[in-house]
Design an enzyme around this catalytic site. Sequence first.
Site, PDB file in Angstrom:
ATOM      1  N   LYS A 112       6.288  60.898  34.267  1.00  0.00           N
ATOM      2  CA  LYS A 112       6.923  62.000  34.998  1.00  0.00           C
ATOM      3  C   LYS A 112       5.909  63.074  35.363  1.00  0.00           C
ATOM      4  O   LYS A 112       5.927  63.590  36.474  1.00  0.00           O
ATOM      5  CB  LYS A 112       8.050  62.621  34.162  1.00  0.00           C
ATOM      6  CG  LYS A 112       9.286  61.729  34.092  1.00  0.00           C
ATOM      7  CD  LYS A 112      10.481  62.478  33.513  1.00  0.00           C
ATOM      8  CE  LYS A 112      11.654  61.529  33.285  1.00  0.00           C
ATOM      9  NZ  LYS A 112      12.716  62.127  32.475  1.00  0.00           N
ATOM     10  N   LYS A 195      12.446  49.347  36.535  1.00  0.00           N
ATOM     11  CA  LYS A 195      13.808  49.542  36.042  1.00  0.00           C
ATOM     12  C   LYS A 195      14.646  50.319  37.062  1.00  0.00           C
ATOM     13  O   LYS A 195      14.098  51.097  37.849  1.00  0.00           O
ATOM     14  CB  LYS A 195      13.783  50.273  34.694  1.00  0.00           C
ATOM     15  CG  LYS A 195      13.347  51.702  34.797  1.00  0.00           C
ATOM     16  CD  LYS A 195      13.535  52.496  33.512  1.00  0.00           C
ATOM     17  CE  LYS A 195      13.054  53.916  33.776  1.00  0.00           C
ATOM     18  NZ  LYS A 195      13.006  54.796  32.653  1.00  0.00           N
ATOM     19  N   LYS A 198      17.214  56.764  38.394  1.00  0.00           N
ATOM     20  CA  LYS A 198      17.467  57.798  39.404  1.00  0.00           C
ATOM     21  C   LYS A 198      16.180  58.339  39.987  1.00  0.00           C
ATOM     22  O   LYS A 198      16.121  58.680  41.153  1.00  0.00           O
ATOM     23  CB  LYS A 198      18.234  58.965  38.776  1.00  0.00           C
ATOM     24  CG  LYS A 198      19.689  58.655  38.526  1.00  0.00           C
ATOM     25  CD  LYS A 198      20.587  59.182  39.633  1.00  0.00           C
ATOM     26  CE  LYS A 198      21.918  58.516  39.458  1.00  0.00           C
ATOM     27  NZ  LYS A 198      23.025  58.881  40.186  1.00  0.00           N
TER      28      LYS A 198
HETATM   29  P1  TYM Z   1      18.792  58.741  30.123  1.00  0.00           P
HETATM   30  O1  TYM Z   1      19.808  59.776  30.465  1.00  0.00           O
HETATM   31  O2  TYM Z   1      17.622  58.605  31.026  1.00  0.00           O
HETATM   32  O3  TYM Z   1      19.490  57.341  30.018  1.00  0.00           O
HETATM   33  C1  TYM Z   1      20.652  57.119  29.249  1.00  0.00           C
HETATM   34  C2  TYM Z   1      20.581  55.756  28.604  1.00  0.00           C
HETATM   35  O4  TYM Z   1      20.520  54.728  29.594  1.00  0.00           O
HETATM   36  C3  TYM Z   1      19.444  53.850  29.298  1.00  0.00           C
HETATM   37  N1  TYM Z   1      18.909  53.312  30.566  1.00  0.00           N
HETATM   38  C4  TYM Z   1      18.743  52.019  30.844  1.00  0.00           C
HETATM   39  N2  TYM Z   1      18.977  50.908  30.110  1.00  0.00           N
HETATM   40  C5  TYM Z   1      18.704  49.713  30.677  1.00  0.00           C
HETATM   41  N3  TYM Z   1      18.226  49.574  31.935  1.00  0.00           N
HETATM   42  C6  TYM Z   1      17.971  50.653  32.710  1.00  0.00           C
HETATM   43  N4  TYM Z   1      17.511  50.509  33.956  1.00  0.00           N
HETATM   44  C7  TYM Z   1      18.227  51.944  32.158  1.00  0.00           C
HETATM   45  N5  TYM Z   1      18.094  53.213  32.638  1.00  0.00           N
HETATM   46  C8  TYM Z   1      18.508  54.037  31.656  1.00  0.00           C
HETATM   47  C9  TYM Z   1      18.426  54.706  28.582  1.00  0.00           C
HETATM   48  O5  TYM Z   1      17.538  53.934  27.811  1.00  0.00           O
HETATM   49  C10 TYM Z   1      19.323  55.592  27.734  1.00  0.00           C
HETATM   50  O6  TYM Z   1      19.670  54.948  26.530  1.00  0.00           O
HETATM   51  N6  TYM Z   1      16.050  60.871  26.518  1.00  0.00           N
HETATM   52  C11 TYM Z   1      17.302  60.174  26.787  1.00  0.00           C
HETATM   53  C12 TYM Z   1      18.514  60.943  26.324  1.00  0.00           C
HETATM   54  C13 TYM Z   1      18.483  61.418  24.905  1.00  0.00           C
HETATM   55  C14 TYM Z   1      18.733  60.638  23.747  1.00  0.00           C
HETATM   56  C15 TYM Z   1      18.649  61.539  22.648  1.00  0.00           C
HETATM   57  C16 TYM Z   1      19.012  59.294  23.529  1.00  0.00           C
HETATM   58  C17 TYM Z   1      18.258  62.692  24.493  1.00  0.00           C
HETATM   59  N7  TYM Z   1      18.358  62.774  23.156  1.00  0.00           N
HETATM   60  C18 TYM Z   1      18.837  61.107  21.338  1.00  0.00           C
HETATM   61  C19 TYM Z   1      19.202  58.867  22.207  1.00  0.00           C
HETATM   62  C20 TYM Z   1      19.104  59.759  21.135  1.00  0.00           C
HETATM   63  C21 TYM Z   1      17.432  59.954  28.279  1.00  0.00           C
HETATM   64  O7  TYM Z   1      16.909  60.706  29.065  1.00  0.00           O
HETATM   65  O8  TYM Z   1      18.290  58.950  28.621  1.00  0.00           O
END
Ligand code: TYM
Length: 332
Positions: A112, A195, A198
Amino acid sequence: RPRVLSGIQPTAGSFHLGNYLGAVRQWVALQETHDAFYMVVDLHAITIPKDPAELRANTRLAAAQLLATGLDPERCTIFLQSHVPEHTQLSWVVECLTGFGEAARMTQFKDKSSKQGTDHTTVGLFTYPALMVADILVYQADQVPVGEDQRQHVELTRNIAERFNGRYGATFTVPESYILKETAKIYDLQDPTIKMSKSASTPKGIIDLLDEPKTTAKKLKSAVTDTDTVVRFDEAEKPGVSNLLTIYSTLTGAGIPELEQKYAGKGYGALKTDLAEVVTEWVTPFRERTQEYLGDPATLDTILARGAEKARAVAAETLETVYDKVGFLPAK
Ligand code: TYM
């Protein structure tokens, strides 16, 4: 009951199929067997500038979608990260246990920040993983259901938990990531080597869960496959087709070999048309339920307030122990 904790960002528009298949689908299953805490990570969202009105709307939309996927506030705790101040309070302690180089090695930060340039990269984006570590540790979570892209952050969480325990005595549960192999990474429809995301995908590469069914069908029809016509699961040679098969198989419960057989000699067109129907069938009631929750913000806010109350009770207890172990004097 073992405890699970996970979070999702409130993005503009809707969740995409990668979010659902990679993570949220597992959240729904785990609420039956685990003591489950799920949150919308609005604090993490502002690591990249956000318009306040949009953030508010997107946070409600995210919560509505979580409920629409089948998360049940009677079976799990659903809340907003900003409603539980203990996350940020613990995060400071985590930051003071995290090496600068260790944080700088986080691949998501590197990706990023390299795209944005240092002048546009906030310190918050850099310390983002520390907040995530705190999110997990403050609940003493045993497992963290996420997609593959979050594995490194959960590894960091394990390291910090062990470091804290080593320095101050046994305090934190050392969590494990809960990642299902089949759906760990759902790929972009236009570029099946990256992957679905967004930030990186073009709109045509992403299936947004709130897309019109017609749009979904169009996106699936123009999904990049290969010049061959054989429907076969082969991630190395046929990443596009394999991705479609993964989505199909997960949403219907049909095995991959069964699907390969079903489409033997039929080519990609038939697979894509049927998959569009499969996705539409899943997404239609989801869209309706999301609209229902959005149409009743009072109920939504009550659910979130109750969730925050339950979450705070757990988080406050951990924080109190941590502050004491670190050597802070009690306030009273
Ligand atoms: P975020 O909001 O980017 O994504 C949410 C969840 O979706 C999963 N994900 C995917 N899985 C498979 N294929 C894909 N193409 C794909 N795109 C997204 C992500 O792995 C995620 O599980 N940092 C985290 C949010 C967070 C969090 C936490 C998660 C903040 N604190 C504590 C677990 C525990 C995030 O930005 O996810």
